[in-house]
Design a protein around this motif. Structure first.
Motif, PDB file in Angstrom:
ATOM      1  N   UNK A   1     -18.841  13.664  15.160  1.00 40.71           N
ATOM      2  CA  UNK A   1     -18.142  14.731  14.453  1.00 40.71           C
ATOM      3  C   UNK A   1     -16.853  14.278  13.796  1.00 40.71           C
ATOM      4  N   UNK A   2     -16.410  13.041  14.087  1.00 37.97           N
ATOM      5  CA  UNK A   2     -15.212  12.493  13.448  1.00 37.97           C
ATOM      6  C   UNK A   2     -15.620  11.877  12.117  1.00 37.97           C
ATOM      7  N   UNK A   3     -14.958  12.323  11.052  1.00 44.86           N
ATOM      8  CA  UNK A   3     -15.270  11.815   9.720  1.00 44.86           C
ATOM      9  C   UNK A   3     -14.367  10.657   9.325  1.00 44.86           C
ATOM     10  N   UNK A   4     -13.099  10.683   9.759  1.00 44.51           N
ATOM     11  CA  UNK A   4     -12.188   9.565   9.478  1.00 44.51           C
ATOM     12  C   UNK A   4     -11.023   9.577  10.444  1.00 44.51           C
ATOM     13  N   UNK A   5     -10.468   8.388  10.662  1.00 53.58           N
ATOM     14  CA  UNK A   5      -9.267   8.203  11.477  1.00 53.58           C
ATOM     15  C   UNK A   5      -8.314   7.342  10.652  1.00 53.58           C
ATOM     16  N   UNK A   6      -7.137   7.866  10.357  1.00 56.54           N
ATOM     17  CA  UNK A   6      -6.137   7.131   9.582  1.00 56.54           C
ATOM     18  C   UNK A   6      -4.839   7.057  10.368  1.00 56.54           C
ATOM     19  N   UNK A   7      -4.166   5.927  10.274  1.00 59.32           N
ATOM     20  CA  UNK A   7      -2.850   5.791  10.903  1.00 59.32           C
ATOM     21  C   UNK A   7      -1.836   6.596  10.098  1.00 59.32           C
ATOM     22  N   UNK A   8      -0.902   7.214  10.803  1.00 58.77           N
ATOM     23  CA  UNK A   8       0.201   7.889  10.113  1.00 58.77           C
ATOM     24  C   UNK A   8       1.074   6.842   9.437  1.00 58.77           C
ATOM     25  N   UNK A   9       1.630   7.209   8.303  1.00 55.53           N
ATOM     26  CA  UNK A   9       2.547   6.325   7.594  1.00 55.53           C
ATOM     27  C   UNK A   9       3.861   7.045   7.382  1.00 55.53           C
ATOM     28  N   UNK A  10       4.945   6.300   7.453  1.00 53.25           N
ATOM     29  CA  UNK A  10       6.264   6.853   7.191  1.00 53.25           C
ATOM     30  C   UNK A  10       6.775   6.245   5.896  1.00 53.25           C
ATOM     31  N   UNK A  11       7.187   7.108   4.987  1.00 52.43           N
ATOM     32  CA  UNK A  11       7.725   6.663   3.711  1.00 52.43           C
ATOM     33  C   UNK A  11       9.148   7.181   3.607  1.00 52.43           C
ATOM     34  N   UNK A  12      10.074   6.294   3.305  1.00 50.64           N
ATOM     35  CA  UNK A  12      11.473   6.667   3.170  1.00 50.64           C
ATOM     36  C   UNK A  12      11.843   6.682   1.696  1.00 50.64           C
ATOM     37  N   UNK A  13      12.194   7.842   1.186  1.00 49.16           N
ATOM     38  CA  UNK A  13      12.641   7.964  -0.195  1.00 49.16           C
ATOM     39  C   UNK A  13      14.141   7.715  -0.271  1.00 49.16           C
ATOM     40  N   UNK A  14      14.610   7.152  -1.373  1.00 47.68           N
ATOM     41  CA  UNK A  14      16.050   6.958  -1.506  1.00 47.68           C
ATOM     42  C   UNK A  14      16.757   8.301  -1.670  1.00 47.68           C
ATOM     43  N   UNK A  15      18.042   8.359  -1.369  1.00 54.15           N
ATOM     44  CA  UNK A  15      18.786   9.608  -1.542  1.00 54.15           C
ATOM     45  C   UNK A  15      18.782  10.046  -3.008  1.00 54.15           C
ATOM     46  N   UNK A  16      18.913  11.338  -3.264  1.00 53.47           N
ATOM     47  CA  UNK A  16      18.857  11.842  -4.636  1.00 53.47           C
ATOM     48  C   UNK A  16      19.933  11.260  -5.550  1.00 53.47           C
ATOM     49  N   UNK A  17      21.065  10.852  -5.001  1.00 54.41           N
ATOM     50  CA  UNK A  17      22.140  10.337  -5.839  1.00 54.41           C
ATOM     51  C   UNK A  17      22.091   8.812  -6.018  1.00 54.41           C
ATOM     52  N   UNK A  18      21.031   8.178  -5.542  1.00 55.45           N
ATOM     53  CA  UNK A  18      20.924   6.732  -5.704  1.00 55.45           C
ATOM     54  C   UNK A  18      20.474   6.391  -7.127  1.00 55.45           C
ATOM     55  N   UNK A  19      20.832   5.202  -7.595  1.00 53.99           N
ATOM     56  CA  UNK A  19      20.421   4.820  -8.962  1.00 53.99           C
ATOM     57  C   UNK A  19      18.914   4.669  -9.065  1.00 53.99           C
ATOM     58  N   UNK A  20      18.374   4.915 -10.235  1.00 53.97           N
ATOM     59  CA  UNK A  20      16.937   4.771 -10.456  1.00 53.97           C
ATOM     60  C   UNK A  20      16.598   3.288 -10.367  1.00 53.97           C
ATOM     61  N   UNK A  21      15.515   3.004  -9.717  1.00 51.49           N
ATOM     62  CA  UNK A  21      15.138   1.599  -9.532  1.00 51.49           C
ATOM     63  C   UNK A  21      13.987   1.231 -10.425  1.00 51.49           C
TER      64      UNK A  21
END
Length: 82
Positions: free
Chosen positions: A62-82
């Protein structure tokens, strides 16, 4: 001593058969999943399991998929565009 050799827990997100959600969720708990969130209508669960327990979750009927959780860190809103 076997507990000290157990791998560290990792976060996982699982897609399961929504028509058998309760049955599959219980089987996943028996396979070692500690459930942290359930979305029965979507057929999704999240939780933690020792890393070496992931194959046991994938083997549950009955399990269709198992994925590892991922953590994504976004830069602060006032940081320069990269």
């Amino acid at each position: 001593m076997s507990e000290s050799s157990q791998s560290a827990p990792v976060g996982v997100i699982l897609a399961v058969d929504p028509d058998r959600f309760a049955e599959v969720a219980e089987a996943l708990r028996r396979a070692g999943l500690t459930v942290t969130s359930e979305q029965p209508i979507l057929g999704a669960l999240s939780g933690t399991v020792p890393e070496d327990g992931i194959p046991a979750l994938e083997a549950v009927d009955g399990v269709e998929s198992v994925d590892r959780e991922r953590t994504i860190q976004l830069p602060p809103p006032d940081s320069p565009i990269q």
